[in-house]
Write a protein that holds these residues in place. Sequence first.
Motif: not given
Length: 462
Positions: A151-161, A203-214
């Motif tokens: 995944m990494g930190v990138a625009e499309d990575a954030a879109r995938n989140v 970790l900031t990038q994935i928080q919108p998903s990872a704060n609610a699902i594992p």
Amino acid sequence: MTVSPHSGPTRIGPSRRTLLKTGLIGGAGVVTGPLLWTQAARSAAPATGVHLSYGANPVRHMNVSWSTAGSVKAPRLDLGVTPDYGLTLRPESLSSIRVDSIYHHVDLSDLKPGTRYYYRLSHDGGTPTRGSFTTAPKGRESFRFAAFGDMGVAEDAARNVNLIRQQGAEFAFVVGDIAYADTGGQGKSGELQQDFGVWDEFLTQIQPSANAIPWMTVVGNHEMENGNGELGYDGYRARFRHPGNGAGGGEETYSFVRGNVAFIALDGNDATYEYTRNAGYLGETLDSWLDQRLADFRARDDIDFILVGFHQCAYCTNIAHASDGGIRDRWEALFDRYQVDVVINGHNHCYERTHLMRGGKPVQEAPRGSTVDTGQGTIYITAGGGGGSTYPDVLPVLSYYTDKNGLKIPEPTTYRAVGDATHSVAFFDAHPRDAHGKARLDLEVIATDGSEVDTLSIARSR
Ligand SMILES: [Fe+2]
Ligand SMILES: [Fe+2]
């Protein structure tokens, strides 16, 4: 190579073991005495990088992890089945090299099945961060999950989140090469190729998903960080929690059961012939654990599908890394013997899927949109389109596998069913057995722009 799988990051709070023993604590302490302004600024900052992971039993266990910009006073998690909370728990707090951030973890056990829990993360002087999660239900209900790597930190990575949120996945299975804080990827790079602050951006990038699902992570080659512990995993271990039921007591391998699907996470760095820094550190310990786990799961009447995830590809035609002979030599016979339904890999930054495979050969075609019975053969998926720059997808007549001497041995690409070079996430819908005793695992691969990349329906009856 003999190294302990137990080495780890520096602990600055109560140990996990202590926490599990003592559990509930009383109210938080009070800041006494003056703080330097930098400490005050850090203390005022809220918890960030919030991410969840399952414990060994998703019905009962959830790990809650978060970061603070530095050491804070009385970090704590409030928990309850209403936003009034009721329980206050202290985390285990860990530091890691070359970052000021502190990583906090609370391993929750004895939760109620299928129940929404509200949590609040705070510390003295800091603005609270709130969230909620739902434990897995008891029994065999339909559910959707996401799988991908690289995944990494990138625009499309954030879109995938965002895509993972929109698609209603109940958890994510992340098959390695997570943040790319170490860009070298061979476990040998020096500091010039390392920026461990990238972990916090991730970790900031994935928080919108990872704060609610594992988000269930496994290690890839980029998690071998030179200078970060014997295996290079200390930075990874400081930031992520796992079920803790893996081979040799290590954290990198584990298993869990969600509904009618058993999930097994392996460490591909142990088996690869490509970047061999950690090759064989678990060795036979890992293989006998895998054998036993597969035997147990396949014998259980309540489990229909077994899905194994790790980083390096058993089968992928993409010539960036192609296939890894080490993976095949170590684990393919076990996958065959226990009729593993799906193997999920990353490493090649593309999407690719095989036909049904047995004994190293395609035994039945599985074109896009078809329905197959994985009792006849295992499907190997490369889901490496998580967000890292993609590798061009061409289908050569010959690709290769890396052999034990590190040589690239040409081989035909007849095992390949579907391939794509755009960023994407693989989603699976698991359905329990119907009135005819048939269980289904439906694959839908969706590109970051929302277009469909692949579908496949996997059916098994008992
Ligand atoms: Fe990668
Ligand atoms: Fe990789």
